[in-house]
Design a protein around this motif. Structure first.
Motif, short mmCIF file in Angstrom:
data_model
loop_
_atom_site.label_atom_id
_atom_site.label_comp_id
_atom_site.label_asym_id
_atom_site.label_seq_id
_atom_site.Cartn_x
_atom_site.Cartn_y
_atom_site.Cartn_z
N ARG A 126 0.85 -1.20 0.00
CA ARG A 126 0.00 0.00 0.00
C ARG A 126 0.88 1.24 0.00
N SER A 127 1.91 1.25 0.86
CA SER A 127 2.83 2.39 0.92
C SER A 127 3.55 2.57 -0.41
N GLY A 128 4.00 1.45 -0.99
CA GLY A 128 4.70 1.52 -2.28
C GLY A 128 3.79 2.03 -3.39
N LEU A 129 2.53 1.58 -3.39
CA LEU A 129 1.57 2.01 -4.40
C LEU A 129 1.29 3.50 -4.29
N ILE A 130 1.11 3.99 -3.06
CA ILE A 130 0.86 5.43 -2.85
C ILE A 130 2.08 6.25 -3.28
N LYS A 131 3.28 5.73 -2.96
CA LYS A 131 4.51 6.42 -3.37
C LYS A 131 4.59 6.51 -4.89
N LYS A 132 4.31 5.39 -5.59
CA LYS A 132 4.36 5.38 -7.06
C LYS A 132 3.30 6.32 -7.65
N ALA A 133 2.12 6.37 -7.05
CA ALA A 133 1.06 7.26 -7.52
C ALA A 133 1.50 8.72 -7.38
N ARG A 134 2.12 9.05 -6.25
CA ARG A 134 2.60 10.42 -6.01
C ARG A 134 3.67 10.79 -7.03
N GLU A 135 4.61 9.87 -7.28
CA GLU A 135 5.68 10.12 -8.26
C GLU A 135 5.09 10.33 -9.66
#
Length: 198
Positions: A25-34
């Motif tokens: 979940r944290s990785g997905l949110i990070k990728k979405a932000r990027e």
């Protein structure tokens, strides 16, 4: 030694499943932000955990605005798809619908909306039929124009060949006539010479 490939199936162990959910979940949110920053796109990410807890991320415009935009876009696409599906309904099917609705004993019970919908379907089918007829007529006209061009080109070629053949025949006759005249003059000269010698 490299990382082993994770099998795509539900993780049975509850604690492992929770750890994986948290990390991914944290990785997905990070990728979405990027993605949002790098590509200047609007992103809305909504996640519900297995317990029903909500996690969300949205780019600068905010989740509500993006979801509203999505809803409007989805409604427009659904409406367009519905129109296309109605337009693609076969004319035979449409005729059966009209017949069945108008021949039923309770035809008097059809509401105004039913009749309006029926009229719209008939108008749409008629418009589609006219458009198809026009398209076929235009295609037929274009085919005939192409045939006319080919026939004209063939006619011009035949005329040129005919003219060339006539010209060759005329030139051939002139050569034969010229040769005959030349031969006749030669014979006359020979006769004159012989008569002088005698």
């Amino acid at each position: 030694m490299g990382r082993r490939k994770v099998q795509m199936k539900r993780i049975e162990d509850k604690s492992s499943r929770q750890v994986t959910f948290s990390k991914r979940r944290s990785g997905l949110i990070k990728k979405a932000r990027e993605l949002s920053v790098l590509c200047d796109v609007e992103i809305a990410l909504v996640i519900f955990s297995s317990r029903g807890r909500l996690y969300e991320f949205s780019s600068a415009d905010g989740l509500t605005k993006i979801l509203e935009r999505y809803r409007c876009h989805y409604e427009q696409e659904s409406e367009a798809s519905k129109d296309v599906n109605e337009a693609l309904r076969s004319h035979t099917e449409l005729l059966h619908i009209v017949q069945s609705q108008l021949e039923e004993p309770n035809v008097e019970q059809l509401s105004l909306m039913d009749l309006v919908n029926l009229e719209k379907q008939l108008d749409m089918a008629l418009s589609e039929t006219r458009a198809r007829k026009t398209q076929l007529m235009m295609e037929s006209i274009m085919t005939l124009q192409e045939k006319e061009k080919l026939l004209r080109a063939e006619n011009e070629l035949l005329e040129r060949e005919s003219a060339a053949m006539e010209k060759n025949e005329d030139e051939g006759n002139e050569v034969v006539i010229g040769f005959s005249n030349h031969q006749h003059l030669g014979n006359l000269r020979q006769q004159q010479t012989l008569s002088l010698l005698q």
